[in-house]
Write a protein that holds these residues in place. Structure first.
Motif, PDB file in Angstrom:
ATOM      1  N   VAL A   1      38.381  39.830  17.475  1.00 30.98           N
ATOM      2  CA  VAL A   1      39.251  39.822  18.647  1.00 30.98           C
ATOM      3  C   VAL A   1      38.546  40.649  19.713  1.00 30.98           C
ATOM      4  O   VAL A   1      38.175  41.799  19.468  1.00 30.98           O
ATOM      5  N   THR A   2      38.348  40.065  20.875  1.00 36.32           N
ATOM      6  CA  THR A   2      37.636  40.741  21.952  1.00 36.32           C
ATOM      7  C   THR A   2      38.627  41.193  23.015  1.00 36.32           C
ATOM      8  O   THR A   2      39.439  40.402  23.492  1.00 36.32           O
ATOM      9  N   VAL A   3      38.547  42.467  23.348  1.00 36.14           N
ATOM     10  CA  VAL A   3      39.405  43.030  24.388  1.00 36.14           C
ATOM     11  C   VAL A   3      38.509  43.465  25.539  1.00 36.14           C
ATOM     12  O   VAL A   3      37.555  44.214  25.349  1.00 36.14           O
ATOM     13  N   TYR A   4      38.828  42.965  26.708  1.00 35.90           N
ATOM     14  CA  TYR A   4      38.044  43.274  27.896  1.00 35.90           C
ATOM     15  C   TYR A   4      38.674  44.450  28.619  1.00 35.90           C
ATOM     16  O   TYR A   4      39.879  44.634  28.586  1.00 35.90           O
ATOM     17  N   GLY A   5      37.856  45.229  29.269  1.00 38.12           N
ATOM     18  CA  GLY A   5      38.359  46.363  30.032  1.00 38.12           C
ATOM     19  C   GLY A   5      39.116  45.909  31.266  1.00 38.12           C
ATOM     20  O   GLY A   5      38.970  44.784  31.730  1.00 38.12           O
ATOM     21  N   THR A   6      39.936  46.789  31.779  1.00 40.30           N
ATOM     22  CA  THR A   6      40.679  46.488  32.993  1.00 40.30           C
ATOM     23  C   THR A   6      39.687  46.364  34.144  1.00 40.30           C
ATOM     24  O   THR A   6      38.894  47.267  34.384  1.00 40.30           O
ATOM     25  N   PRO A   7      39.712  45.237  34.851  1.00 42.19           N
ATOM     26  CA  PRO A   7      38.740  45.055  35.923  1.00 42.19           C
ATOM     27  C   PRO A   7      39.013  45.979  37.107  1.00 42.19           C
ATOM     28  O   PRO A   7      40.152  46.362  37.363  1.00 42.19           O
ATOM     29  N   ALA A   8      37.949  46.330  37.785  1.00 42.90           N
ATOM     30  CA  ALA A   8      38.054  47.112  39.020  1.00 42.90           C
ATOM     31  C   ALA A   8      37.356  46.318  40.119  1.00 42.90           C
ATOM     32  O   ALA A   8      36.271  45.778  39.910  1.00 42.90           O
ATOM     33  N   ILE A   9      37.983  46.222  41.264  1.00 40.68           N
ATOM     34  CA  ILE A   9      37.411  45.501  42.397  1.00 40.68           C
ATOM     35  C   ILE A   9      37.209  46.492  43.529  1.00 40.68           C
ATOM     36  O   ILE A   9      38.113  47.261  43.866  1.00 40.68           O
ATOM     37  N   THR A  10      36.006  46.481  44.089  1.00 39.76           N
ATOM     38  CA  THR A  10      35.739  47.335  45.248  1.00 39.76           C
ATOM     39  C   THR A  10      35.309  46.461  46.417  1.00 39.76           C
ATOM     40  O   THR A  10      34.652  45.426  46.234  1.00 39.76           O
TER      41      THR A  10
END
Length: 170
Positions: free
Chosen positions: A120-129
């Motif tokens: 099961v792959t969990v991705y980090g919370t994305p950050a947009i700049t």
């Protein structure tokens, strides 16, 4: 004389006897003093198999006959930790790859460990700049998305924060 016989029965409860044949045509039927109970191999379901930190997760096991279950989780597929029995795992706590297995306890002291066949792959919370945040009409704007595991980004723009139009991909 010993005469072992081995076979692979399906799940169920079995009673055994042997019919022994002796010289001169005499035969004797002897019942085994034990019964044998074989359980189905459980199927594990982890849903979803990919998500973001904090996403809900459901762990289920299909089988009959077990009296208890202990879910376990690992981030390396080698060392597993027990999850809470009452609420084994309801969210992905951090980015990474997770492995699951369950130990089923059956009456009579038999335990069966089943490993979930997928990771099961969990991705980090994305950050947009967005840089810069202020400038003149001809100032180029750079959009950056940071996260682990994504394979592409479709950038969109809006002047009212309601209707968005595709810009391009990166």
């Amino acid at each position: 004389t010993t005469n072992p016989y081995t076979y692979q029965p399906s799940a169920g409860t079995y009673y055994y006897q042997a019919v022994l044949t002796f010289p001169g045509g005499y035969s004797l039927t002897v019942n085994a003093p034990q019964t044998v109970t074989l359980f189905d191999t459980p199927a594990l379901t982890v849903n979803p198999t990919a998500g973001d930190i904090g996403d809900p997760i459901t762990l289920t096991a299909t089988n009959t006959g077990y009296s208890g279950i202990q879910w376990k989780v690992s981030t390396d597929g080698v060392t597993y930790s027990d999850l809470s029995a009452s609420n084994p795992h309801t969210y992905y706590p951090a980015a990474g790859t997770y492995y699951y297995k369950a130990v089923f306890n059956y009456p009579g002291g038999y335990n069966q460990t089943v490993t979930y066949p997928q990771t099961v792959t969990v991705y980090g919370t994305p950050a947009i700049t967005v840089t810069p945040t202020i400038g003149g009409e001809s100032t180029p704007v750079t959009l950056t998305a940071t996260n682990t595991g994504y394979t592409g980004v479709q950038w969109q723009v809006s002047t009212d924060d309601v209707t968005y139009t595709n810009l391009g991909t990166s």
